[in-house]
Design a protein around this motif. Sequence first.
Motif, short mmCIF file in Angstrom:
data_model
loop_
_atom_site.label_atom_id
_atom_site.label_comp_id
_atom_site.label_asym_id
_atom_site.label_seq_id
_atom_site.Cartn_x
_atom_site.Cartn_y
_atom_site.Cartn_z
N ALA A 156 -10.43 4.59 -1.40
CA ALA A 156 -11.26 4.30 -2.61
C ALA A 156 -10.70 4.88 -3.80
O ALA A 156 -10.99 4.22 -4.78
CB ALA A 156 -12.90 4.91 -2.39
N GLU A 157 -10.25 6.14 -3.54
CA GLU A 157 -9.60 6.78 -4.82
C GLU A 157 -8.56 6.16 -5.31
O GLU A 157 -8.24 5.94 -6.24
CB GLU A 157 -9.14 8.19 -4.36
CG GLU A 157 -8.45 8.91 -5.51
CD GLU A 157 -9.39 9.45 -6.61
OE1 GLU A 157 -8.71 9.43 -7.84
OE2 GLU A 157 -10.39 9.29 -6.50
N SER A 158 -7.56 5.41 -4.42
CA SER A 158 -6.34 4.76 -4.72
C SER A 158 -6.73 3.45 -5.35
O SER A 158 -6.01 3.01 -6.29
CB SER A 158 -5.65 4.43 -3.33
OG SER A 158 -5.08 5.67 -2.68
N ARG A 173 -9.01 3.09 -7.59
CA ARG A 173 -9.64 3.69 -9.09
C ARG A 173 -8.47 3.07 -10.03
O ARG A 173 -7.61 3.10 -9.90
CB ARG A 173 -9.94 4.99 -9.22
CG ARG A 173 -11.35 5.35 -8.20
CD ARG A 173 -11.26 6.87 -8.59
NE ARG A 173 -11.51 7.40 -9.99
CZ ARG A 173 -12.86 7.85 -10.18
NH1 ARG A 173 -13.70 7.93 -9.44
NH2 ARG A 173 -13.09 8.18 -11.52
N GLU A 174 -8.79 2.93 -11.32
CA GLU A 174 -8.25 2.73 -12.63
C GLU A 174 -7.16 3.91 -13.04
O GLU A 174 -5.96 3.67 -12.99
CB GLU A 174 -8.79 2.48 -13.89
CG GLU A 174 -9.51 1.10 -13.77
CD GLU A 174 -10.11 0.77 -14.99
OE1 GLU A 174 -10.07 1.15 -16.06
OE2 GLU A 174 -10.85 -0.33 -15.08
N GLU A 175 -7.76 5.11 -12.75
CA GLU A 175 -6.76 6.31 -12.73
C GLU A 175 -6.96 7.18 -11.86
O GLU A 175 -7.53 8.21 -12.01
CB GLU A 175 -7.39 6.92 -14.13
CG GLU A 175 -6.82 6.10 -15.44
CD GLU A 175 -7.31 6.76 -16.85
OE1 GLU A 175 -7.67 8.04 -16.72
OE2 GLU A 175 -7.30 6.03 -17.85
N PRO A 176 -6.41 6.84 -10.83
CA PRO A 176 -6.48 7.85 -9.45
C PRO A 176 -5.79 8.92 -9.59
O PRO A 176 -4.57 9.14 -10.32
CB PRO A 176 -6.00 6.97 -8.28
CG PRO A 176 -4.89 5.99 -8.99
CD PRO A 176 -5.50 5.60 -10.53
N SER A 231 -17.20 12.16 -1.33
CA SER A 231 -16.35 11.35 -2.02
C SER A 231 -15.73 11.99 -3.14
O SER A 231 -14.65 11.60 -3.81
CB SER A 231 -16.72 10.05 -2.20
OG SER A 231 -17.96 9.86 -2.73
N SER A 232 -16.50 12.66 -4.05
CA SER A 232 -16.23 13.36 -5.19
C SER A 232 -15.22 14.50 -4.90
O SER A 232 -14.49 15.07 -5.98
CB SER A 232 -17.40 13.86 -6.11
OG SER A 232 -17.87 14.82 -5.38
N ARG A 243 -11.25 15.45 -13.80
CA ARG A 243 -12.06 14.55 -13.03
C ARG A 243 -13.39 15.37 -12.73
O ARG A 243 -13.44 16.69 -12.53
CB ARG A 243 -11.54 14.68 -11.60
CG ARG A 243 -12.28 13.96 -10.65
CD ARG A 243 -12.49 12.51 -10.91
NE ARG A 243 -11.40 11.59 -11.18
CZ ARG A 243 -10.87 10.82 -10.00
NH1 ARG A 243 -11.20 11.10 -8.92
NH2 ARG A 243 -9.93 10.29 -10.18
#
Length: 297
Positions: free
Chosen positions: A34-36, A38-41, A75-76, A270
């Motif tokens: 899920a993190e990968s 993201r637009e800005e992982p 997940s955060s 973040r």
Amino acid sequence: MTTPGSPSDRPGDPAPSPTGVGRTALMVAAGRAAESAREEPLFVDPYAADFVAAGGMEEESIGTDAATREWDSFSSYLPVRTRFFDDYLLDATRTVRQVVIIAAGLDTRAFRLPITPEVTVYELDTPEMLAFKQQVLDARGAQPAGRRAPVPVDLREDWGSPLAAAGFEPSIPSAWLVEGLLSYLSPEHNDRLLSGISDRSAAGSRLSMEYLSVDAVALMATTVTGEFGTELQAMWRGGGVAEPAQPWLDRHGWDAETFDTYERAAAYHREMPPPGDPDLDRFADEARNGLVVARRR
């Protein structure tokens, strides 16, 4: 490359999906996938989604289909933890030429980090986990950045001898990573694990871990729900470390520094908001200084 006799060298039926503690590795892979995306992982793990698919986790209640309070909180936090340990290993491997990842699970740092070819990454985990992992990596044609040596072990038994047989040299500095493990081991097993690491660490060796006290683990167990939550509660029962991180590591010959998770998140630009749930809030407060880096005296 892998060492002779590693799971990738043994033909046979497809490796079964991880179960029990191994199933949590799929949950971590889901978070990394899920993190990968993201637009800005904070990092990119190109293999995480493949592990999730191969393990059948797409059919389970994760991600957007189960936006529960536990998953939202985890997940955060997961991207911050992952990036913290990425940075640690990249810094350590500027001078250290052997890395040991304890309970490596579906960790792919040997593949996705720009580690130099002179570095050997030893991955310790169960034969079943390593076989499943290798099967997925082989299907992707994945190649490690440096040298990689999977070491099938049971961490509750003698893991030092298999590590030495794989080529690890305790007389030279090493970098160790213990991520997401201490909650599954009793204080006695955790102390034995740290003793084993310390006995094999030359002066100047590095160690980073996710530290969790017995109190933090007990609080964490109160937050999980559902069928899998019941499994986790059973696996976490009595887990953690019985003394604060710095005195514990000092007693074993390490100079340690702890890091606040929320401060690390801010450094990575973040947001990691407080969970907003009484049980999760108490756990977050108890565990917020659980990212640790230490150096062997």
